[in-house]
Design a protein around this motif. Sequence first.
Motif, short mmCIF file in Angstrom:
data_model
loop_
_atom_site.label_atom_id
_atom_site.label_comp_id
_atom_site.label_asym_id
_atom_site.label_seq_id
_atom_site.Cartn_x
_atom_site.Cartn_y
_atom_site.Cartn_z
N HIS A 528 0.82 -1.20 0.00
CA HIS A 528 0.00 0.00 0.00
C HIS A 528 0.86 1.26 0.00
CE1 HIS A 528 -3.41 -2.64 1.47
NE2 HIS A 528 -3.88 -2.05 0.40
N ALA A 529 2.01 1.21 0.68
CA ALA A 529 2.91 2.36 0.64
C ALA A 529 3.43 2.58 -0.79
CB ALA A 529 4.08 2.14 1.59
N THR A 530 3.76 1.50 -1.47
CA THR A 530 4.23 1.61 -2.86
C THR A 530 3.10 2.06 -3.77
OG1 THR A 530 5.71 -0.24 -2.36
CG2 THR A 530 5.53 0.43 -4.65
N ALA A 531 1.88 1.56 -3.53
CA ALA A 531 0.73 2.00 -4.33
C ALA A 531 0.50 3.50 -4.17
CB ALA A 531 -0.51 1.23 -3.92
N ARG A 532 0.74 4.03 -2.98
CA ARG A 532 0.61 5.49 -2.78
C ARG A 532 1.62 6.24 -3.64
NH1 ARG A 532 0.42 4.05 2.74
NH2 ARG A 532 2.42 5.07 3.14
N GLN A 533 2.83 5.71 -3.77
CA GLN A 533 3.83 6.34 -4.62
C GLN A 533 3.38 6.32 -6.08
OE1 GLN A 533 7.57 4.38 -3.91
NE2 GLN A 533 7.91 5.42 -1.97
N VAL A 534 2.74 5.22 -6.49
CA VAL A 534 2.23 5.14 -7.86
C VAL A 534 1.16 6.21 -8.08
CG1 VAL A 534 1.05 3.72 -9.57
CG2 VAL A 534 2.73 2.68 -8.03
N LEU A 535 0.25 6.35 -7.12
CA LEU A 535 -0.82 7.35 -7.26
C LEU A 535 -0.25 8.77 -7.28
CD1 LEU A 535 -3.44 5.73 -4.87
CD2 LEU A 535 -3.66 6.02 -7.35
N ALA A 536 0.79 9.01 -6.50
CA ALA A 536 1.44 10.32 -6.54
C ALA A 536 2.05 10.58 -7.92
CB ALA A 536 2.51 10.41 -5.47
N ALA A 537 2.66 9.53 -8.50
CA ALA A 537 3.24 9.67 -9.84
C ALA A 537 2.14 9.87 -10.89
CB ALA A 537 4.08 8.44 -10.18
N VAL A 538 0.98 9.23 -10.71
CA VAL A 538 -0.16 9.44 -11.61
C VAL A 538 -0.59 10.90 -11.56
CG1 VAL A 538 -2.61 8.94 -11.93
CG2 VAL A 538 -0.98 7.07 -11.62
N CYS A 539 -0.67 11.44 -10.35
CA CYS A 539 -1.06 12.85 -10.19
C CYS A 539 -0.08 13.77 -10.92
CB CYS A 539 -1.11 13.18 -8.70
SG CYS A 539 -1.55 14.88 -8.33
N ASP A 540 1.21 13.52 -10.74
CA ASP A 540 2.22 14.35 -11.40
C ASP A 540 2.10 14.26 -12.92
OD1 ASP A 540 3.16 15.03 -8.91
OD2 ASP A 540 4.79 13.56 -8.92
N TYR A 541 1.87 13.05 -13.41
CA TYR A 541 1.79 12.86 -14.86
C TYR A 541 0.56 13.57 -15.43
CZ TYR A 541 1.77 10.56 -19.41
OH TYR A 541 1.77 10.32 -20.75
N LEU A 542 -0.57 13.45 -14.75
CA LEU A 542 -1.78 14.12 -15.22
C LEU A 542 -1.59 15.64 -15.25
CD1 LEU A 542 -4.51 12.04 -13.35
CD2 LEU A 542 -4.18 12.16 -15.83
N GLU A 543 -0.91 16.16 -14.26
CA GLU A 543 -0.68 17.60 -14.23
C GLU A 543 0.24 18.04 -15.36
OE1 GLU A 543 0.76 18.18 -10.30
OE2 GLU A 543 -1.25 18.37 -9.40
N GLU A 544 1.27 17.24 -15.65
CA GLU A 544 2.20 17.61 -16.72
C GLU A 544 1.60 17.40 -18.11
OE1 GLU A 544 5.17 18.99 -16.81
OE2 GLU A 544 5.26 19.25 -14.64
N ALA A 545 0.94 16.24 -18.31
CA ALA A 545 0.51 15.85 -19.65
C ALA A 545 -0.85 16.40 -20.03
CB ALA A 545 0.50 14.33 -19.77
N VAL A 546 -1.67 16.82 -19.05
CA VAL A 546 -3.02 17.28 -19.36
C VAL A 546 -3.25 18.70 -18.85
CG1 VAL A 546 -5.48 16.81 -19.10
CG2 VAL A 546 -3.88 14.90 -19.28
N VAL A 547 -3.08 18.91 -17.56
CA VAL A 547 -3.43 20.20 -16.96
C VAL A 547 -2.52 21.31 -17.49
CG1 VAL A 547 -3.74 21.46 -14.81
CG2 VAL A 547 -4.25 19.01 -14.91
N ASN A 548 -1.21 21.07 -17.50
CA ASN A 548 -0.26 22.12 -17.89
C ASN A 548 0.29 21.93 -19.30
OD1 ASN A 548 -0.46 23.19 -15.25
ND2 ASN A 548 1.08 21.73 -14.52
N ARG A 549 -0.30 21.04 -20.08
CA ARG A 549 0.24 20.73 -21.41
C ARG A 549 0.05 21.91 -22.35
NH1 ARG A 549 3.11 19.12 -25.24
NH2 ARG A 549 3.04 16.97 -26.04
N SER A 550 1.13 22.26 -23.05
CA SER A 550 1.08 23.33 -24.05
C SER A 550 2.15 23.06 -25.09
CB SER A 550 1.32 24.70 -23.39
OG SER A 550 2.67 24.80 -22.95
N LYS A 551 2.17 23.87 -26.10
CA LYS A 551 3.17 23.70 -27.14
C LYS A 551 4.58 23.94 -26.62
CE LYS A 551 0.07 24.98 -30.95
NZ LYS A 551 -0.20 25.93 -32.05
N ASP A 552 4.69 24.68 -25.52
CA ASP A 552 6.00 25.00 -24.97
C ASP A 552 6.45 24.00 -23.91
OD1 ASP A 552 6.10 27.30 -26.54
OD2 ASP A 552 4.97 28.46 -25.04
#
Length: 710
Positions: A528-552
């Motif tokens: 479960h501790a490792t699963a939390r790290q996965v969920l944190a990485a999912v959050c980071d990826y969503l923010e980079e690839a979707v929320v803050n995604r731009s041409k730059d």
Amino acid sequence: MRDLKRLLHPAHLWDLFVTSDPALGRLRQGARAVLGAGLAALIISQLARWLGEPPTVTMVGTMMGMMGSQLATEPDPRSQRRTTLLMALPATASLVLGTLTSRIPLLGAAAFAVTIFLATYARRFGPRGLALGMIGFFAFFNALFFHAQVAQLPALAGAALLALGIAYGVRFVLIPDRPSRELHRFLRTFRKTVAIVLWELRDVPERPRMTRSLQRRLHREQDRLNDSALAVEELLTRCQPALRLRIFDLELAVSRVIGAVQQVVESGALAPEARREIRQALAAARTFVRNGDPAARRLMQEHLEHVRSSVSDMPEDAPGRADARRLSNSISDLVEAAAQLPHEVPRLVPGQAAAAPAGARPPERPAKTGLHPATRQAIQVTVASVLAMVVGHALSADRWYWAVITTFVIFTRTRTLGDTLQRAWARVLGTVLGVVAGLLLAGLVSGHRTLELAGVFVCVFFGFYLIQISYAWMVFWFTTLICILYSLLGLFSPGLLYLRIEETVIGAGLGVLIAIILLPEGTTVHIHATARQVLAAVCDYLEEAVVNRSKDSDPDRLINTARTLDARLRDLRTAARPLNGRLVRFAPRTARTVHAVSELVLFVRHLALGKGVLQVNGETRELIREAGARLASNARALERALEKKEAPTLEPASPLLEKARKSLAGEETVRRGPASPPILLHWLARVDDTLHLIARTAGTFRGRPLPQRT
């Protein structure tokens, strides 16, 4: 019969062999062990004969030469050199301590216990601490095993220092690592891994239904592909973003092919003739990926055209037509991505900064007891070893240290109770099978000194060559080695080998017992501790690839977040390994969580670095970004819920995704491809559904029902 032919195809077997040791790392490891032990034995035996020293000096030097060539595992070659040089300190100190105290049983036992505690405690300082602790432990053990005498101490210390110098020369001069060559080999291996996956997929479309074993096979191929991509990624430098993107694109393309093939089987909408064409298309695609044959690419397109023709009479929205289109597009995308991957890569310039390892872990969190994991484990190992000394000595006053070494090594490179159980079982199994093999082999080579010496080095090679594949195999070969070594020394007897089995069982049993009752760390807690790290990485990826995604957006940063996500998933699979098989019945909810989190990562990776965000109008883009932010917030809420073991409250993103779907205009609604807006919205919806599935699993921890989705 077809499965047997598929598995025994010569080209497929060769690809499996090549990919089993991508950069010849295991071959180098085995060769270093043999050369380190062989040169140390040759040089030190000559010096010992000239100085009139007994064979004990040669034996200790041989063991130090073998171990010294293996233990430095830092990613930086300079750090590896320093670690190998520093091994001289704990090695000589332990040899001296073991030799001086072994004459007084109680004092020797106390000194051994202190050595074991320090050797384990040193693991908190990372790979260097692990290496120095291991060499210190084995130096003390060698003093006991070879019955070192006080008068031999100067010669023993000199032999250890000389052997470590030989190990240094073997590791960094004779058989060094060459990162530029390794990158080329890893890239070639990645191609062959893609070819293996396509070969394994060939027969799947013709299957009548998707069974559990077939699903496990597809997941296994997905993991094989991801591990191979991560291995390449860890060698790439920051100045190679184009190559990193091409590898990532090819990996995603293969994942889409796996999903498309699975959909063909699950829906059953395509006729048998179309499925046979798919099989041939996959075979042709494999040939192109493996050999770069243009004729194979044309043949693949012909088979795909036949697949499309077979569904041309179906309605546009028919499942069969959708399956054929999805599979045809995914295979074509895969071949195009493979064509973009270069066969040669530029050599790394000396001093070029390498990318941070994708699998790098954050600092370990203290256990619930407040102790550092290494401190907790040092206490466990020391207590278990003391008990092993007592019980092992009661069984044999001369060979009790076999129980102690078993107790020590089953706690090495483990974290949880499940890991320790697995390693203990592997130790016992490898010992039993090694004794059986050793009895047979020693009987064949006994009296033939050349064959006995050759057998010793063969066992050394295969022990280190296979250690990364299976700890049990390593134990098997080293137990066989001991059998041949006793034959060489004139000490061979079946009773002695049976005693080794008994002492091993004692050490393994006591180690597991202590792991259960003294400061235990449960496997599910770690998962479960490792699963939390996965969920944190999912959050980071969503923010980079979707929320803050731009041409730059920085493509290197996007790849880094994706690879961090992959590495966290690999950590989760490793943590959950003890629950594989029958043990899953002891933690079914945890197994469901692991499966759901793994599915979540798969869906998130299909977002293709958020390229679809750039292909929509402004209104839709804002809706997608808002949905991405909500999904990231939900992932963070799940991370906190798993930590606190409580039911999370999530806010569905489906209303926003539906609005975004309706706001697509013109060409946006019909655009195809893995990064198209409709596909992006599809995978975001799958992410939303999977987050709620994980939430329902997490919500049962305290029996509180999760609020229903609106």
